[in-house]
Structures are given as structure tokens and as C-alpha cells.
Design a protein around this motif. Structure first.
Motif, mmCIF file in Angstrom:
data_model
loop_
_atom_site.group_PDB
_atom_site.id
_atom_site.type_symbol
_atom_site.label_atom_id
_atom_site.label_comp_id
_atom_site.label_asym_id
_atom_site.label_seq_id
_atom_site.Cartn_x
_atom_site.Cartn_y
_atom_site.Cartn_z
ATOM 1 N N ARG A 169 0.845 -1.195 0.000
ATOM 2 C CA ARG A 169 0.000 0.000 0.000
ATOM 3 C C ARG A 169 0.876 1.240 0.000
ATOM 4 O O ARG A 169 1.959 1.259 0.596
ATOM 5 N N LEU A 173 0.963 6.561 -6.102
ATOM 6 C CA LEU A 173 0.565 5.562 -7.088
ATOM 7 C C LEU A 173 1.742 5.106 -7.935
ATOM 8 O O LEU A 173 1.855 3.920 -8.282
ATOM 9 N N LEU A 176 3.682 2.060 -6.681
ATOM 10 C CA LEU A 176 3.038 0.777 -6.932
ATOM 11 C C LEU A 176 3.086 0.412 -8.412
ATOM 12 O O LEU A 176 3.234 -0.769 -8.764
ATOM 13 N N GLU A 177 2.967 1.395 -9.287
ATOM 14 C CA GLU A 177 3.070 1.119 -10.722
ATOM 15 C C GLU A 177 4.459 0.606 -11.083
ATOM 16 O O GLU A 177 4.608 -0.297 -11.911
ATOM 17 N N GLN A 180 4.731 -2.941 -9.742
ATOM 18 C CA GLN A 180 3.953 -3.795 -10.638
ATOM 19 C C GLN A 180 4.743 -4.094 -11.919
ATOM 20 O O GLN A 180 4.766 -5.237 -12.401
ATOM 21 N N GLU A 191 -2.184 -6.368 -9.511
ATOM 22 C CA GLU A 191 -3.371 -5.544 -9.758
ATOM 23 C C GLU A 191 -3.429 -4.421 -8.732
ATOM 24 O O GLU A 191 -3.287 -4.658 -7.532
ATOM 25 N N ILE A 192 -3.653 -3.196 -9.204
ATOM 26 C CA ILE A 192 -3.734 -2.023 -8.334
ATOM 27 C C ILE A 192 -5.188 -1.611 -8.162
ATOM 28 O O ILE A 192 -5.938 -1.519 -9.136
ATOM 29 N N THR A 193 -5.570 -1.367 -6.917
ATOM 30 C CA THR A 193 -6.922 -0.900 -6.599
ATOM 31 C C THR A 193 -6.841 0.227 -5.580
ATOM 32 O O THR A 193 -5.819 0.415 -4.916
ATOM 33 N N GLU A 194 -7.933 0.968 -5.431
ATOM 34 C CA GLU A 194 -8.000 2.004 -4.410
ATOM 35 C C GLU A 194 -8.229 1.367 -3.039
ATOM 36 O O GLU A 194 -8.892 0.340 -2.921
ATOM 37 N N TRP A 216 -3.543 3.565 -2.212
ATOM 38 C CA TRP A 216 -3.664 2.545 -3.244
ATOM 39 C C TRP A 216 -3.079 1.235 -2.742
ATOM 40 O O TRP A 216 -2.206 1.225 -1.868
ATOM 41 N N GLN A 217 -3.556 0.134 -3.298
ATOM 42 C CA GLN A 217 -3.033 -1.181 -2.949
ATOM 43 C C GLN A 217 -2.647 -1.942 -4.213
ATOM 44 O O GLN A 217 -3.362 -1.923 -5.209
ATOM 45 N N LEU A 218 -1.501 -2.599 -4.134
ATOM 46 C CA LEU A 218 -1.047 -3.498 -5.203
ATOM 47 C C LEU A 218 -1.036 -4.918 -4.660
ATOM 48 O O LEU A 218 -0.409 -5.188 -3.633
#
Length: 225
Positions: A169, A173, A176-177, A180, A191-194, A216-218
């Protein structure tokens, strides 16, 4: 914890535009050249002690990296009563802080260790890690510090083998990108989500929420080990 957090957390400021231009080169180098730095004595001693407990435990292991004061470790232990949760942080000051506990069960431990060494020891011992959390790591937002981020570090190829799932987390962003993308280079899918949890899992998350920042979470499905 009942501590109140004010909305004064500053947003990440970086001189980097998009994913770092040298990320692929760095990750490929680390994938082909194993990290062989000698272990620090204090980490080896801490690992030997907790490894005896882990090896005697019959159930899933949850690893909470960079756990700070251990709030996330306690919450994860509370939410997963059948698991053994190991929180690791390099700072003895943070580990030993007298924080208000939300959970005092006996299924978690807080360990002071250097994760660059600890990860390699865990890998060698083949811990049965179900979930591996890295919550709000230091973003090192300056472009020149890319190799201080976990996905740019020499231990990254070991890190991504630890756990059936790796959960990161961040309020940045791009971090995390990049992770990823690094995982993708290593053949893994993320996969990244809020993050929309009502209950913040770390003090940092609480501060970011209070400041109106999106977190954000990955989720990465890690390699088998």
C-alpha cells in the motif's frame, strides 16, 4: 489505536516523470546477479530465534515488513487468529515504542532486523508465507534514489518469492506502478486498486486519510517456492 490524526500529511513531491527509465535495466541486473552481501549478526540472531517458533507452528505465516510500531501486525493478527504474524522493522525505537495496543493476542511477534538480510534467511528456511504485507514503505521519491525502493533493490528477486500473495500500500501511485512493472519483468502479475478501508491499518494510513489523500493497494501473486 485511538490516537487522533490531523490532516497535515504532505503529498509526495518527485522530480520523476512516470516509471523510472532505468527500472527494467536495474531489475534485469538483479534477477541475473544474486545478492550475496554478508548477513549482519543482529539480524541472523533475531532470525534464528523467530525461525524456531515458525518451524514449530502448524499454520499459515503472515509477514508484515517495515511494520514500524506494529499496529498493522496486531491488526493482522486480530483479523487472522489462525495465523502466526511476524512484524519486522529495522528500528528498535519503533519496535519498542509504548503504543496503545488494539490487540494483545499471542499469535504475533515484532522483530528488529534488516530486511535485506532477513528476506534471504526466510527464503533459505522456506517459510510457508500465505500473505506478505509491505505497507507504506519509504517512497524515496527522488529519481536518483530508485535503487532504494524495494523494486529497485538487490533483494527484490528474493522478496517476490516470499508469500502466495504480496500486498503493498502507498499514497504514491507511481511507487506501486513501478513495483507492478518490476514484478511483470520477473514474470508475475499484479493488480492495483483504491484503498477504501474504514479502519486504517497503519498510523501512516490514518494520517493520509485525514489529509484527504487517496491510498492505493497493489496485490501481486508471488512465485512459488
Amino acid at each position: 489505536m485511538n490516537e487522533q490524526y490531523t490532516g497535515d500529511s504532505k503529498a509526495i513531491v518527485t522530480n520523476q516523470q512516470g516509471i523510472h527509465e532505468k527500472l527494467e535495466e536495474i531489475v534485469e541486473k538483479h534477477l541475473t546477479h544474486p545478492f550475496q552481501k554478508p548477513y549482519q549478526a543482529h539480524t541472523k540472531d533475531a532470525f534464528d530465534e523467530i525461525n524456531a517458533i515458525v518451524q514449530a507452528f502448524d499454520g499459515p505465516i503472515i509477514l508484515d515488513s517495515c511494520c514500524g510500531v506494529g499496529q498493522s501486525t496486531r491488526l493482522l493478527a486480530k483479523r487472522n487468529p489462525d495465523a502466526l504474524v511476524i512484524g519486522v522493522d529495522k528500528s528498535a525505537h519503533r519496535i519498542n515504542r509504548n503504543v496503545e495496543h488494539t490487540y494483545d493476542g499471542d499469535n504475533f511477534y515484532l522483530i528488529r532486523a534488516d530486511l535485506n538480510d532477513f528476506y534471504r534467511l526466510v527464503k533459505a528456511a522456506n517459510w510457508p508465507i500465505s500473505k506478505h504485507y509491505i505497507l507504506y514503505p519509504n517512497p524515496w521519491p527522488k529519481s536518483k534514489h530508485i535503487q532504494r525502493r524495494w523494486h529497485g533493490s538487490a533483494v527484490f528477486p528474493v522478496l517476490i518469492t516470499l508469500g502466495e500473495e504480496i500486498i503493498l500500500r502507498s499514497n504514491w501511485l507511481l511507487y506501486l506502478e513501478e513495483f507492478q512493472e518490476a514484478a511483470d519483468i520477473a514474470g508475475l502479475v499484479g493488480e492495483i486498486t483504491e484503498v477504501n478501508d474504514a479502519e486504517p491499518i497503519t498510523p501512516f494510513e490514518a494520517k493520509y486519510q485525514a489529509s484527504g489523500q487517496q491510498c492505493w493497494q497493489l496485490l501481486v501473486k508471488a512465485a512459488s517456492y
